[in-house]
Design a protein around this motif. Structure first.
Motif, short mmCIF file in Angstrom:
data_model
loop_
_atom_site.label_atom_id
_atom_site.label_comp_id
_atom_site.label_asym_id
_atom_site.label_seq_id
_atom_site.Cartn_x
_atom_site.Cartn_y
_atom_site.Cartn_z
N LEU A 78 0.65 -1.36 0.05
CA LEU A 78 -0.07 0.16 -0.18
C LEU A 78 1.11 1.47 -0.15
O LEU A 78 1.09 1.80 1.61
CB LEU A 78 -1.04 0.27 1.49
N TYR A 79 1.18 2.32 -1.04
CA TYR A 79 2.02 3.14 -1.18
C TYR A 79 0.94 4.67 -0.63
O TYR A 79 -0.20 4.88 -1.14
CB TYR A 79 2.34 3.30 -2.59
N GLY A 80 1.49 5.08 0.43
CA GLY A 80 0.40 6.32 1.54
C GLY A 80 -0.95 5.12 2.25
O GLY A 80 -1.79 5.59 1.78
N PRO A 81 -0.10 4.54 2.52
CA PRO A 81 -1.14 3.85 3.41
C PRO A 81 -2.19 5.27 4.42
O PRO A 81 -1.71 5.56 4.83
CB PRO A 81 -0.21 2.76 4.50
N GLU A 82 -3.82 4.31 4.13
CA GLU A 82 -4.22 5.17 4.89
C GLU A 82 -4.97 4.59 6.45
O GLU A 82 -4.38 3.79 6.93
CB GLU A 82 -5.65 5.28 4.05
N GLN A 83 -5.89 6.40 7.05
CA GLN A 83 -6.14 5.38 8.46
C GLN A 83 -6.75 4.57 9.45
O GLN A 83 -5.91 3.32 9.51
CB GLN A 83 -7.16 6.44 9.22
N ALA A 84 -7.43 3.53 7.72
CA ALA A 84 -8.41 2.04 7.55
C ALA A 84 -7.23 1.54 8.31
O ALA A 84 -7.80 -0.22 8.88
CB ALA A 84 -9.37 1.81 6.38
N TYR A 85 -6.26 1.43 6.86
CA TYR A 85 -5.06 0.92 7.40
C TYR A 85 -4.25 0.59 9.03
O TYR A 85 -4.44 -0.49 9.40
CB TYR A 85 -3.58 0.68 6.15
N PHE A 86 -4.21 1.56 9.48
CA PHE A 86 -3.82 1.74 11.37
C PHE A 86 -4.35 1.19 11.92
O PHE A 86 -3.95 0.27 12.56
CB PHE A 86 -3.39 3.59 10.96
N ASP A 87 -5.40 0.89 10.98
CA ASP A 87 -6.75 0.75 12.56
C ASP A 87 -7.30 -0.79 12.14
O ASP A 87 -7.93 -1.19 12.99
CB ASP A 87 -8.04 1.66 12.48
N GLN A 88 -7.08 -1.01 11.32
CA GLN A 88 -6.38 -2.17 10.89
C GLN A 88 -8.54 -2.63 10.53
O GLN A 88 -9.26 -3.66 10.82
CB GLN A 88 -6.35 -3.63 11.63
N THR A 89 -9.16 -1.56 10.35
CA THR A 89 -10.33 -1.50 9.66
C THR A 89 -10.33 -2.16 8.81
O THR A 89 -12.02 -2.98 7.93
CB THR A 89 -11.12 -0.42 10.24
N PHE A 90 -9.70 -2.62 7.27
CA PHE A 90 -10.14 -2.70 6.30
C PHE A 90 -10.29 -3.87 6.15
O PHE A 90 -9.17 -4.87 6.41
CB PHE A 90 -8.99 -1.98 5.51
N PRO A 91 -11.20 -5.01 5.91
CA PRO A 91 -11.22 -5.94 5.45
C PRO A 91 -10.12 -6.79 4.93
O PRO A 91 -10.04 -6.42 4.05
CB PRO A 91 -12.23 -6.40 5.36
N MET A 92 -9.37 -7.62 5.39
CA MET A 92 -8.81 -8.53 4.28
C MET A 92 -8.74 -9.82 4.33
O MET A 92 -9.08 -10.68 5.46
CB MET A 92 -6.70 -8.56 4.81
N SER A 93 -8.35 -10.39 2.82
CA SER A 93 -9.18 -12.26 2.90
C SER A 93 -8.48 -12.47 2.84
O SER A 93 -7.20 -12.45 1.93
CB SER A 93 -10.31 -11.76 1.70
N LYS A 94 -8.17 -13.70 3.32
CA LYS A 94 -7.18 -15.29 3.06
C LYS A 94 -7.13 -15.34 1.21
O LYS A 94 -8.16 -15.43 0.78
CB LYS A 94 -7.70 -16.58 4.07
N ILE A 95 -6.52 -16.18 0.92
CA ILE A 95 -5.93 -16.58 -0.65
C ILE A 95 -6.55 -18.08 -0.18
O ILE A 95 -6.28 -18.88 0.49
CB ILE A 95 -4.67 -16.67 -0.80
N GLU A 96 -7.78 -18.49 -1.15
CA GLU A 96 -8.62 -19.12 -1.16
C GLU A 96 -8.33 -19.78 -2.01
O GLU A 96 -7.83 -19.54 -3.02
CB GLU A 96 -9.75 -18.74 -1.39
N GLN A 97 -8.06 -21.43 -1.81
CA GLN A 97 -7.51 -22.12 -3.15
C GLN A 97 -9.33 -22.52 -3.91
O GLN A 97 -9.83 -22.86 -3.24
CB GLN A 97 -6.85 -23.37 -2.36
N VAL A 98 -8.35 -23.11 -5.17
CA VAL A 98 -10.03 -22.73 -5.56
C VAL A 98 -9.40 -24.10 -6.96
O VAL A 98 -8.47 -24.84 -7.29
CB VAL A 98 -9.38 -21.94 -6.82
N LYS A 99 -10.64 -24.83 -6.74
CA LYS A 99 -10.33 -26.38 -6.44
C LYS A 99 -11.15 -26.37 -8.34
O LYS A 99 -12.54 -26.66 -8.20
CB LYS A 99 -10.87 -27.71 -5.72
#
Length: 519
Positions: A498-519
């Motif tokens: 993230l270049y120029g990370p915004e407050q949602a990153y620091f607050d960890q409120t932006f939801p990140m998803s796990k990498i899922e295997q596609v079968k």
């Protein structure tokens, strides 16, 4: 008769009684059958053996069973423990050396790849798929302008920085920032190594390094002709040539097919320890490292002396390296909240802060960071204040993912999907890059691309603005532009930058998803 004489008489009388009793016992035993005496001897011998055995004790430990006689360790166990001491110290020396080893592999790689010598002052222009490949976790999206100098060979180096939007850093040999580049104003810097002094009439900022090996690099973050011009606007030259500076060399790294490519990745054989020895011989010892130097001495590495390890030392050094590299990967790719309280993003996102919550200064008021620099040093190169900035919209952030949603390694023969939610918290742009686990370099594939970003032309978005990035040996139909090719038999990991990370990153409120295997 005095007390002393009385005691002597008593002792004499006791001796006579003992002798009389012994004589009577001898006469009696003469009458005992021989078979009985033999049996008695056997019983006594057995009793003696049992007595000795009862004195032999075993303590169960994580190293296995340790044997004692009474409270005294046996010779065999002591010998085993002496070897374990050296193996453990060699292992911990690997994690200690991680950030230093990073630059001590990067420097010879740059010299070899650019066909330059340690007496040269030059910048390497590294960009694109082939241009950044040799360097650990390099970013394909933003071009690098990199220089390294061994100030013990070149002498002090002068940097003339122009006005404009360039950002970078000067690092010492342990990847510690000693000068941030990015004021936007013209500056003149003088890089000095240990014991080197500036001329009294020097006009500019003196940057004193604790090591002779230094790295100085920058990026022109703008776009268009202005950024292109700024990229080669910095001047670098030896202080000894300051009265008539030569034109600065900017060499684009563009390897041709068949060219030998030296990699910036830690060796897994005796070359590792040879590089450690080169560092010890070249650089002054940091005060914080005194005990580590004592460990190195026991393993054959000592300042002022040739490195000629014995056969046993070689064996122990290799054993320590094998386990030390595995431990470093565990520290780096499997961060725990106990070791790195702030590094795991969210509650269960599958992403970790690649910087491991590190303060690039390393030496804090009450301790020097160890886990953090070992973690980051295993997988990445260079640090700066901007990389750990907590100011919204400034600097950059690095999130790594090393396993899929089921906790399995990311394997190149499988297909995966990463869902990046709408409006990622990046004021400038974001990118996703794939690296191979073995060397921590951008993945090599037939498509000759290792990343996708918000700047990727034609990137497909979902109706809500989110983006799905795909990894695997073959592209999902119709999703080729969002796909990064991986290789069968090769495990990999992923960085989200993230270049120029915004407050949602620091607050960890932006939801990140796990990498899922596609079968």
């Amino acid at each position: 008769m005095g007390p002393q004489r009385l005691r002597v008489a008593e002792v004499s009388q006791e001796r006579q009684q003992v002798q009389t009793q012994n004589e009577l016992l001898r006469k009696k035993t003469m009458k005992i059958p021989t078979r009985f005496i033999a049996g008695l001897v056997a019983v006594i011998a057995c009793s003696t053996m049992l007595s000795r055995a009862s004195a032999q004790t075993v303590q169960e430990t994580y190293l296995g069973d340790l044997e004692f006689q009474g409270q005294t360790i046996t010779k065999e166990t002591a010998e085993l423990l002496h070897r374990r001491i050296l193996q453990q110290r060699a292992t911990q020396l690997v994690t200690w050396a991680m950030p230093m080893m990073n630059f001590n592999t990067l420097y010879p790689a740059m010299l070899s790849n650019q066909k330059m010598s340690e007496n040269d002052v030059f910048f390497s222009l590294c960009d694109g798929y082939d241009g950044v490949y040799p360097y650990m976790t390099a970013n394909v999206t933003t071009p690098y302008t990199i220089a390294m100098s061994d100030l013990s060979k070149t002498g002090p180096v002068v940097l003339d920085l122009p006005a404009g939007e360039i950002y970078g850093v000067v690092n010492d040999a342990w990847m510690q920032p000693i000068k941030e580049i990015g004021s936007g104003k013209p500056e003149t810097l003088l890089l000095l190594g240990p014991g080197q002094k500036a001329p009294e009439d020097f006009k500019g900022e003196i940057v004193q390094s604790n090591t002779f090996l230094v790295l100085y690099f920058y990026r022109a973050l703008g776009t268009g002709d202005e950024a292109k011009k700024l990229r080669t606007a910095v001047q670098a030259y030896k202080l000894s040539e300051a009265k008539n500076p030569p034109k600065t060399s900017f060499i684009k790294y563009a390897p041709k097919s068949g060219d030998k490519v030296e990699l910036n990745t830690q060796p897994r054989d005796m070359r590792f320890w040879e590089l450690v020895n080169e560092y010890v011989q070249r650089e002054p010892m940091a005060d914080r490292d005194r005990f580590f130097y004592a460990w190195l001495k026991d393993l054959g590495i000592e300042k002022g002396k040739p490195f000629k390890p014995t056969a046993q030392q070689k064996e122990i050094l290799q054993q320590g390296l094998d386990v030390g590299m595995a431990m470093s990967q565990a520290i780096s790719f499997n961060k725990t909240r106990e070791m790195f309280p702030t590094s795991l993003y969210g509650k269960d996102s599958g992403f970790e802060d690649a910087m491991a919550g590190m303060n690039p200064k390393i030496d804090l008021p009450t301790y020097s960071q160890f886990n953090e620099r070992a973690s980051y040093g295993f997988e990445a190169t260079t640090t700066s204040a901007g990389m750990v900035s907590r100011v919204a919209g400034k600097g950059s952030a690095y999130l790594g993912s090393y396993y899929d949603a089921d906790g399995n390694a990311l394997m190149g023969g499988n297909n995966y999907k990463l869902h990046v939610g709408p409006n990622p918290p990046a004021a400038n742009f974001w990118s996703v890059t794939v690296y191979d686990i073995e060397n921590r370099l951008i993945i090599r594939n037939e498509t000759k691309r290792s990343d996708r970003s918000s700047r990727t032309e034609g990137l497909l978005k979902n109706d809500d603005g989110s983006v799905d990035i795909y990894f695997g040996p073959t592209a999902p139909e119709g999703k080729e532009v969002n796909w990064i090719q991986t290789n069968k038999g090769q495990s990999f990991f992923v960085y989200l930058r993230l270049y120029g990370p915004e407050q949602a990153y620091f607050d960890q409120t932006f939801p990140m998803s796990k990498i899922e295997q596609v079968k």
